[in-house]
Design a protein around this motif. Sequence first.
Motif: not given
Length: 523
Positions: A258-263, A478-481, A492-495
């Motif tokens: 899987t390609i992982r991109v950090l935005h 994954d949204a990290i706050r 950390v929440s996954r969508h």
Amino acid sequence: MVRVPVAVLTRVPNRVAALLRRPRPRPLPDLELAARPRPRPGAVGLTAVVLVGAWLGLLVVGNVRAPVGPVNTTMALRPSLSGGTRINVPPLGALSLDSHVAPVRLDVDVDQLDPPRAQELVDHPDRISGLQDEVVHDVEHGAFDLAVRSCVAVVAGAGLLGLAVYRRPRRALAAGGLALALLAASGASAYATWNPKSVLEPRFSGLLSSAPSVIGNARSIVTEFDVYQQELARLVTNVTKLYDVTSTLPAYQPDPSTIRVLHVSDIHLNPASWKIIASLVKQYGVNVIVDSGDTMDHGTAAENGFLDPVADLGAPYVWVRGNHDSKVTQRYLEHMKNVHVLDDGHARTVGGLRFAGMGDPQFTPDRAVVPGGDAAERLAGARLDSALRSQRAAGTPVDVAIAHEPVAARETDGEVPLVLCGHLHHEGDEKLPYGTRLRMEGSTGGSGLRAVEGRYPAPIEVSVLYFDRDSHRLQAWDAIRLGGLGLATAEVSRHLADDNRPGASPAPTAPSPSGGARAPRRP
């Protein structure tokens, strides 16, 4: 004349021959050399066998799975020069405690949340009051099991390796006994140097370095063992809160391909952002970092040194200009290694995905220029849309478009599967009318100096996007706050993307430039 008897003449050669055959006496050994004790290579070799065998035994069978409160953990002893305890809480990081001084370290890995036990705490908060005793009991039980298993592991490892090396049962038994003695001595050293107050001064790494209250503030408590018990219970309680969301997370497991991109976006000169980004790159195995602008605050040349850590983040850095980034900023980044600056719709393939971007047409810190507002943003978005259309016609369709302003990003609807933006300092996700997904990132810098303008500090937000390597489609994110200034929280929440949800039909492949169905364009 003297006559010699014939018998005498025959005996002489025989005696000479006997003397010649007699062994020569050995020279006396040098007294000084004889007095010196010779080294015993057997003792050195046995010690090496014991150490290596004990380490292998701990590594292979020296682990214990133990529930601690509502979380499942793996406990293990590992060789160490300084001892201590290390608690790993993936993907949030780890914390280290100077709990003891011994040649062994205690590693505790938090594997997963036990949903039934966690749900009991959620449904019955009154049970948290009894969590302290439960945690202490679980830790004691797990430590006892670990001690027994570790004894068996070092004896078996050293004994088997001794048998393989020496092929003598006595030597193998000696190796096993010596390994057990070393482990017992290490345990005695750990017991003698045990420091329960170490839980008050943990060292954090990873995302936990930005959320130290996962342990909590108990410096006002002075009772040593009570401190350890209470803080251990608080650790488990807070980790439970962090992992509570896992019981309802969508079932998506990224594989190694899987390609992982950090935005990231809107860093606004916050130096803490670089440490957070570097930690996420390492923990998630990120392939590409995408920065959708406003890395700076005033865009002056004096701020350029702030960008130097970008070169050492551990992944390629794709960047577009925001309204707080000047052309001076852009030129500085263009000369940095591992940085890919995108502007004017230019496209580039990085980390297996094709990106195209447009820098923000406005530079708002320059008060001498009247802002163009939304009209200028729509014009820039239209130029990006045209470039995307040209790329598709040339047979090199873009996978991800990048703009700073959401107004400009929306102009790419129908020409690209995904467009990334920032600017508004809060996270958002939107499926546009013609099929393009718009992902808006919050402020990875916690709004910089603006964090103190509101009633509550702005959080630090960042996302990890997962792409299928074959179709280049977004599968999940994954949204990290993290809590802002003065706050120490982590979420950390996954969508899942719509076409990756259970029961959804597979995503259609991108149409070829020579034909194929395509969404109608807006008038």
